[in-house]
Design a protein around this motif. Structure first.
Motif, mmCIF file in Angstrom:
data_model
loop_
_atom_site.group_PDB
_atom_site.id
_atom_site.type_symbol
_atom_site.label_atom_id
_atom_site.label_comp_id
_atom_site.label_asym_id
_atom_site.label_seq_id
_atom_site.Cartn_x
_atom_site.Cartn_y
_atom_site.Cartn_z
ATOM 1 N N PHE C 509 59.649 60.595 82.507
ATOM 2 C CA PHE C 509 60.510 60.714 81.284
ATOM 3 C C PHE C 509 61.782 60.608 81.452
ATOM 4 N N ASN C 510 62.357 59.222 81.990
ATOM 5 C CA ASN C 510 63.563 59.003 82.228
ATOM 6 C C ASN C 510 64.467 58.485 80.923
ATOM 7 N N LEU C 511 64.738 59.367 79.805
ATOM 8 C CA LEU C 511 65.183 58.908 78.642
ATOM 9 C C LEU C 511 66.611 58.113 78.986
ATOM 10 N N ASP C 512 67.276 58.870 79.949
ATOM 11 C CA ASP C 512 68.699 58.416 80.254
ATOM 12 C C ASP C 512 68.647 56.992 80.347
ATOM 13 N N LEU C 513 67.718 56.353 81.176
ATOM 14 C CA LEU C 513 67.449 54.994 81.750
ATOM 15 C C LEU C 513 67.175 54.173 80.413
ATOM 16 N N LEU C 514 66.332 54.928 79.615
ATOM 17 C CA LEU C 514 66.127 53.868 78.237
ATOM 18 C C LEU C 514 67.223 53.954 77.479
ATOM 19 N N GLU C 515 68.070 54.969 77.255
ATOM 20 C CA GLU C 515 69.178 54.762 76.345
ATOM 21 C C GLU C 515 69.954 53.781 76.631
ATOM 22 N N ALA C 516 70.059 53.652 78.183
ATOM 23 C CA ALA C 516 70.836 52.449 78.468
ATOM 24 C C ALA C 516 70.450 51.138 78.249
ATOM 25 N N LEU C 517 69.021 50.916 78.160
ATOM 26 C CA LEU C 517 68.386 49.741 77.698
ATOM 27 C C LEU C 517 68.577 49.702 76.401
ATOM 28 N N GLU C 518 68.446 50.572 75.591
ATOM 29 C CA GLU C 518 68.629 50.430 74.105
ATOM 30 C C GLU C 518 69.976 50.102 73.459
ATOM 31 N N LEU C 519 70.822 50.552 74.283
ATOM 32 C CA LEU C 519 72.233 50.336 74.185
ATOM 33 C C LEU C 519 72.486 48.636 74.437
ATOM 34 N N GLY C 520 71.854 48.185 75.424
ATOM 35 C CA GLY C 520 71.660 46.420 75.302
ATOM 36 C C GLY C 520 71.207 45.715 74.232
ATOM 37 N N PHE C 521 70.380 46.598 73.637
ATOM 38 C CA PHE C 521 69.739 46.110 72.416
ATOM 39 C C PHE C 521 70.670 46.124 71.184
ATOM 40 N N LEU C 522 71.465 47.032 71.167
ATOM 41 C CA LEU C 522 72.371 47.319 70.288
ATOM 42 C C LEU C 522 73.534 46.419 70.305
ATOM 43 N N LEU C 523 74.009 46.295 71.470
ATOM 44 C CA LEU C 523 75.218 45.389 71.591
ATOM 45 C C LEU C 523 74.894 43.796 71.467
ATOM 46 N N ASP C 524 73.617 43.499 71.558
ATOM 47 C CA ASP C 524 73.157 42.073 71.389
ATOM 48 C C ASP C 524 73.196 41.858 69.823
ATOM 49 N N MET C 525 72.679 42.889 69.164
ATOM 50 C CA MET C 525 72.101 42.793 67.687
ATOM 51 C C MET C 525 73.367 42.999 67.073
ATOM 52 N N ALA C 526 74.732 43.614 67.720
ATOM 53 C CA ALA C 526 75.824 43.836 66.853
ATOM 54 C C ALA C 526 76.536 42.371 66.961
ATOM 55 N N GLU C 527 76.410 41.961 67.977
ATOM 56 C CA GLU C 527 76.964 40.566 68.251
ATOM 57 C C GLU C 527 76.465 39.501 67.208
ATOM 58 N N VAL C 528 75.058 39.462 67.392
ATOM 59 C CA VAL C 528 74.580 38.408 66.196
ATOM 60 C C VAL C 528 74.797 38.869 64.855
ATOM 61 N N MET C 529 74.717 40.094 64.504
ATOM 62 C CA MET C 529 75.071 40.491 63.161
ATOM 63 C C MET C 529 76.764 40.077 62.792
ATOM 64 N N THR C 530 77.554 40.423 63.804
ATOM 65 C CA THR C 530 79.181 39.899 63.352
ATOM 66 C C THR C 530 79.050 38.355 63.377
ATOM 67 N N VAL C 531 78.398 37.817 64.243
ATOM 68 C CA VAL C 531 78.723 36.230 64.222
ATOM 69 C C VAL C 531 78.208 35.870 62.832
ATOM 70 N N SER C 532 76.816 36.363 62.506
ATOM 71 C CA SER C 532 76.348 35.865 61.219
ATOM 72 C C SER C 532 77.071 36.108 60.267
ATOM 73 N N ALA C 533 77.990 37.179 60.148
ATOM 74 C CA ALA C 533 78.848 37.728 59.012
ATOM 75 C C ALA C 533 79.998 36.787 58.988
ATOM 76 N N MET C 534 80.606 36.287 60.081
ATOM 77 C CA MET C 534 81.641 35.604 60.273
ATOM 78 C C MET C 534 81.259 34.148 59.655
ATOM 79 N N HIS C 535 80.223 33.520 59.697
ATOM 80 C CA HIS C 535 79.850 32.412 59.278
ATOM 81 C C HIS C 535 79.700 32.224 57.668
ATOM 82 N N ARG C 536 79.371 33.549 57.306
ATOM 83 C CA ARG C 536 79.064 33.549 55.756
ATOM 84 C C ARG C 536 80.348 33.879 54.907
#
Lengths: 169, 114, 595, 262
Positions: C509-536
């Motif tokens: 039950f290492n949720l600490d580890l999974l939160e770290a992985l989830e943060l990786g997803f969040l950062l990637d998607m935040a980047e995609v979102m901002t880049v997308s917003a910049m283009h529009r």
């Protein structure tokens, strides 16, 4: 989480998975019980309980609250009461209901707290035996009771209830 | 939950008393002397307090049992279980005060000392 | 390493995942992998209702519903998909009813319906009663009903299994015109069993992604802690594009400061918004349907009121949702849960006091591009065989640039069902794709990296900084400057993410580890979102650019498509290639969007 | 239950009384959080940890747990998801009572004493506040928690009057958080009892006019481990974060079994 359909099951690494498709056996119900014994028992507890409230309250009241209360209780008092079939019946009902009510209550408590099946079996056997003995004993006492005991000389013994005199003479 | 704990404890207590009580009453079948001797023990001051305790247990078990029956069979029972528990406590208290006074009065009237 | 083989593997057990599982489970050997217990999914938080033109209480038809959806999405909706959804909505509701869903009823015993934002009769003439509902617990009932039916059909669930990688392979393929391209194929997924910390590989002919949204990119959000863009990020990392990621819906009525959602049903039942002067300001922004305007419009109006100093409260940072003119019994009967939220969390009594509210991040309109068969696309046309997506993770796109209230519950049911059917159908004829050598390597390395890192960066700190910058720069108002600022911050945080450390080194039950992985997803998607917003460089639906306040159909009536491309660089943006995809039109030409 | 929507237009402008700003007055206060920890990878026995934290007016117990996990000790482990009381992940024992951590405001607890947090009772603890939920869901599955209707499927919806719908409304609110079952002293004893949550979910179908399998569910719950083990302690009703009258539901199932037998 049943069929894993595994192709390549290698030995588990590290600690065992706490929930690898199984439920702690403690929680598995042995098998569904048939019949409605628990329901009957449940209803009985309520019906007998309500009856016992009346039976016991009157019992307590007549024995402890009226007349001389606790001081009046002796052989003669009991004998006097049981000379009356109403009281005989009263006490008999009370005995049976109270014993069954109490035994069933104890049974549920044993079911709840006895952890091992063997302990449970033992405790319940003792309980049922005790219950049977007490009920039989009590019933016999009530029915075979002789209020007007005579001594060897054929006279009424002192603790006989007063009505014996009319009976004997 | 505590009413349930109380109900269980008083139930167990009463059950064991019941065993003893049937046994002692059975002595009437053995001999009047034996019965009177044993019953005499109930008239000891310590037993008097025990009797009050016993009746307390019985009265609680009885009233709480009636409350449980109401919870079970009266439609609004589950909604008013708490109020009913209060009622049980009040009734228990009143009954016990009345009983204790009467019982102690009787006891002291007829008490012949140790 | 355990390898499991299934015809169909469904990732996610929210509404879309379980709706798919019910269909697929009856047709093929199916497993559902879920990082939560199924009934914990955020579908259960949806409140207001599910629209379908049943016409149970007043005249209605699915064509009007299609129009509302298209108009609500500011014409960026793929109209073929919207037609499918509106048409199949009726069966979707009836399916649920037959599965046992306890809808509220009309006096005749039919499913009751109520009004909802943006849903109108006859192409915008007046509000219509179209939302089928069960008090303000419609999502809860849907989630429970679907789970119940999964139990009924003996669906196999793997609870608390985190999918951490999508296994794909590429093959050379030739188009009809003779040109060659790389065809992606799906082989399975790599999962992490939370309880034991072990990896399991699920090989499957079909994989359905139903992993939900990305709300936790923002600080103020109605989303669950677990909505960390997992599915989108996994698809993106596997080389699948993401569509329309700049469009995020901010729900107008989140509890001020907390983000906990108060359903639009509150306004559907007659609640209104007021500023600090007690003014019903929506009369100025949407004179016809006022408080029942679509969410983007209402959210912006609220933010505008606050900006112009008419916010309420000590910091003048929220407005009020006023229910005090409604009958208390009516409120209690129709909106029991949300009034309880107000009482519990803000100690406000909605019967007598107005409730402080402010927009809260609610829904991602964009996601993994799919067609109306829920098949995932690897570019503008080519389908990835065996890979399906449905629900918030997907972008069909039925929501365009702004989703209408209730259409998400509809989306998961219509496209979840489709995904389940098509995935099982595909699996019945397809062969397993052979797993590559050691498919778990990427995940193992990632986990080892996080476990053994000697860095000093904390997950929570980085996440909080990300959420702060996104709330500040990427919320209802955006501009070139704010987008840049967000992007720069994201780059900085991604750098620091490399130095992250987790304290829990255990397997169990290492949720600490999974939160770290989830943060990786969040950062990637935040980047995609901002880049997308910049283009529009226009304003449309949920995406409002202060520097380009108008809709620009000439240049931007197109879906954004973003690809992970490590070698690509333009306008200071590295590693993301931007492309576009035409919008599908069937019957409605773009018009100005007025309410 | 139907739709008498208020047609009267509300005023364009009203005087807002100086209303109490519920969210406004955010005050800080200090708490001590005391959590029962357990991690078999570290040590066999459970232990207690204590933290002193500064929290805010609208913070919940979940916020305090997060604060520890995120800022102090990342190994503290608990389930949570929606954080506003509808997903049922974070049922735990707070100051001796089962509640959802996300619905329990710190300011409503006695902050002068340590706030004591433990895993829910009666289910095997896996790590810290996480328990094995499988036995709980197994009981749920056993009562057939799905609608069974053998009559031919109509083309439109099955008709159900608002009154019939209201009959089982209360028990449809269940979120399967296990707060009720794990608060039941009968369940604590041996874990064999079906438990309130399973009965609540059976109730939801038994009293649904569209369902045909009520008899089968009653039969299942007439078991030795079924409804008759309920001792009406009302712990479940008090624990339910959704305000379901759990004991009442159980009583209604008992009555239904009785009436059916007579």
């Amino acid at each position: 989480m049943t069929a894993t359909n595994s192709e390549a099951v290698l030995p588990a690494q590290g600690i065992e998975a706490p929930r690898s498709g199984r439920i702690d056996p403690k929680y598995l119900r042995s098998s569904a019980s048939s019949g409605s014994f628990e329901m009957v028992a449940w209803v009985f507890m309520r019906v007998s309980g309500a009856a016992l409230v009346v039976l016991i309250f009157v019992h307590l009241f007549s024995n402890l609250m009226v007349g001389e209360g606790i001081h009046q209780i002796d052989f003669a008092f009991v004998a006097g009461k049981w000379a009356n079939p109403v009281w005989q019946f009263w006490d008999l009902t009370m005995l049976w209901l109270a014993m069954l009510h109490g035994t069933n209550g104890m049974r549920t408590i044993i079911n709840d707290y006895a952890e091992k099946d063997s302990t449970r079996l033992w405790l319940k056997s003792i309980l049922y035996l005790a219950c049977a003995v007490i009920i039989i004993l009590g019933t016999l006492v009530i029915f075979t009771f002789e209020p007007c005991l005579l001594d060897d000389a054929g006279n009424l013994m002192d603790y006989s209830p007063s009505f014996c005199e009319s009976v004997v003479n | 939950m505590w009413s349930w704990v109380g109900h269980r404890i008083t139930g167990v207590g009463i059950f064991f008393f019941l065993l003893v009580h049937v046994l002692d009453t059975s002595l009437v079948r053995v001999s009047p002397e034996a019965y009177d001797a044993v019953i005499g023990a109930y008239k000891h001051p310590i037993m008097i307090m025990g009797e009050i305790g016993l009746v307390g247990a019985i009265v609680f078990h009885a009233f709480n049992g009636l409350r449980i029956i109401l919870v079970d069979f009266w439609k609004q029972g589950t909604r008013y279980h708490r109020q009913m528990l209060w009622a049980v406590m009040v009734l228990w208290f009143v009954t016990m005060v009345a009983f204790s006074i009467r019982h102690l009065m009787i006891f002291f009237e007829g008490w012949e000392g140790f | 390493m355990q390898v499991h083989k299934y015809d169909v593997v469904i990732v996610g057990a929210g509404g879309a995942g379980m709706r798919a599982a019910i269909e697929s489970g009856q047709r093929a050997h199916t497993a559902v992998l879920t990082k939560l217990y199924p009934t914990r999914s955020h579908t259960g938080a949806a409140q207001g209702g599910m629209c379908a033109a049943l016409a149970n209480v007043e005249e209605d038809n699915w064509e009007w519903h299609t129009f509302d959806t298209v108009k609500g999405g500011d014409y960026l909706v793929d109209q073929d998909a919207a037609e499918v959804m509106a048409k199949e909505a009726i069966d979707a509701v009836l399916d649920l009813e037959k599965m046992g869903l306890p809808f509220n009823r009309t006096p005749e015993g039919k499913i009751d319906q109520r009004r909802f934002g943006g849903h109108t009769r006859d192409h915008g003439k007046a509000a219509v009663r179209r939302a089928c509902y069960a008090a303000d617990r419609t999502g809860h009932m849907i989630l429970q009903t679907l789970y119940q039916n999964c139990v009924k059909h003996n669906v196999e669930f793997y609870n608390e299994y985190y999918v951490l990688d999508l296994i794909t392979v590429e093959e050379d393929a030739t188009r009809e015109d003779g040109t060659t391209y790389k065809q992606k194929r799906v082989a399975g997924v790599v999962t992490y069993d939370l309880a034991s910390g072990e990896l399991h590989i699920f090989q499957a002919k079909s994989v359905v992604f139903a992993t939900g949204g990305l709300g936790k990119i923002f600080k103020t959000t109605s989303n669950a802690h677990t909505l960390t863009a997992d599915g989108m990020a996994l698809a993106y990392r596997a080389g699948i594009p993401l569509e329309d990621m700049e469009f995020v819906q901010f729900h107008p009525t989140g509890l001020a400061g907390l983000g906990v959602l108060l359903s639009e049903a509150a306004r559907g039942e007659g609640g209104i918004l007021r500023n600090s002067d007690g003014e019903r300001f929506m009369e100025r922004y949407a004179p016809t349907i006022k408080d029942l305007a679509p969410r983007d419009i209402v959210a912006r109006a609220m933010a505008q009121e606050v900006r112009e100093g008419r916010g309420a409260g000590p910091n003048k940072d929220y407005v009020y949702l006023d229910l005090t003119h409604l009958e208390p019994e009516h409120i209690d009967a129709k909106l029991p849960d949300i009034t309880e939220f107000a009482r519990t969390y803000l100690a406000v009594e909605p019967h007598t006091e107005p409730v402080p509210v402010f927009p809260t991040c609610h829904y991602a309109m964009g996601g993994v591009p799919t067609n109306i068969k829920a098949e995932v696309l690897q570019d503008n046309e080519v389908v990835v065989p065996g890979l399906y997506a449905a629900g918030e993770v997907a972008c069909v796109s039925v929501h365009g640039s702004n989703r209408l209230g209730t259409n998400s519950l509809l989306d998961i049911n219509v496209f979840g069902k489709r995904a389940g059917i098509y995935a099982a159908e595909y699996a019945s004829t397809a062969e397993f794709v052979e797993l590559p050598e050691a498919p778990e390597t990427f995940v193992t390395e990632q986990l080892e990296m996080l476990r053994n890192s000697s860095g000093d960066q904390r997950v929570a700190t980085i996440r909080a900084e990300l959420q702060d910058t996104m709330d500040l720069n990427m919320q209802v108002f955006r501009s070139e400057e704010s987008i840049r600022e967000a992007l720069d911050k994201i780059y900085e945080l991604k750098g620091r993410y490399q130095q992250i450390t987790v304290q829990d080194k255990g397997k169990r039950f290492n949720l600490d580890l999974l939160e770290a992985l989830e943060l990786g997803f969040l950062l990637d998607m935040a980047e995609v979102m901002t880049v997308s917003a910049m283009h529009r460089k226009e304003s449309r639906g949920g995406h409002y650019r202060e520097d380009y306040p108008d809709r620009d159909d000439e240049n931007f009536m197109l879906h954004s498509m973003l690809y992970k491309d490590p070698g690509f660089e333009t306008e200071g943006v590295k590693g993301i290639r931007f492309d576009t995809k035409p919008v599908i039109f069937t019957r409605y030409e773009p018009m100005e969007r007025k309410y | 239950m139907s739709t008498p929507t208020v047609e009267k237009e509300p005023a364009s402008k009203i005087d807002l009384a100086e209303s109490g700003d519920g969210a406004g007055a955010v005050q800080q206060f200090d708490i001590t959080l005391k959590v029962r920890r357990y991690d078999p990878e570290r040590t066999e026995d459970a232990w207690w940890d204590e933290w002193n934290l500064t929290m805010f007016g609208t913070d919940r117990v979940l916020d305090a747990l997060h604060k520890v996990k995120w800022d102090v000790d990342g190994t503290l482990t608990f389930r949570r998801s929606c954080a506003h009381g509808i997903c049922g992940s974070d049922a735990m024992r707070i100051n001796g009572r089962n509640r959802l951590a996300c619905k329990t405001l710190l300011k409503d607890l006695d902050t002068s004493k340590p706030i004591i947090v433990e895993a829910i009772k009666g289910l095997p603890v896996e790590k810290d506040l996480i328990v094995d939920m499988e036995p709980f869901f197994q009981s749920y599955r056993e009562i057939m928690p799905f609608m069974i209707n053998s009559s031919p499927t109509p083309t439109a919806e099955r008709v159900q009057s608002p009154e019939e719908r209201q009959r089982f409304d209360d028990t449809t609110k269940c979120i399967l958080c296990a707060a009720c079952t794990s608060s039941c002293p009968v369940f604590w004893t041996d874990g064999q009892y079906f438990g309130p949550a399973a009965i609540v979910n059976a109730h939801r179908f038994i009293f649904d006019s569209r369902d045909d399998a009520g008899d089968m569910r009653l039969e299942i719950l007439n078991d030795r481990e079924g409804v008759w083990r309920c001792r009406t302690t009302f712990n479940c009703t008090e624990a339910c974060p959704r305000g379901i009258e759990v004991t009442k539901a159980i009583q209604e199932v008992k009555t239904a079994i009785l009436t059916r037998s007579l």
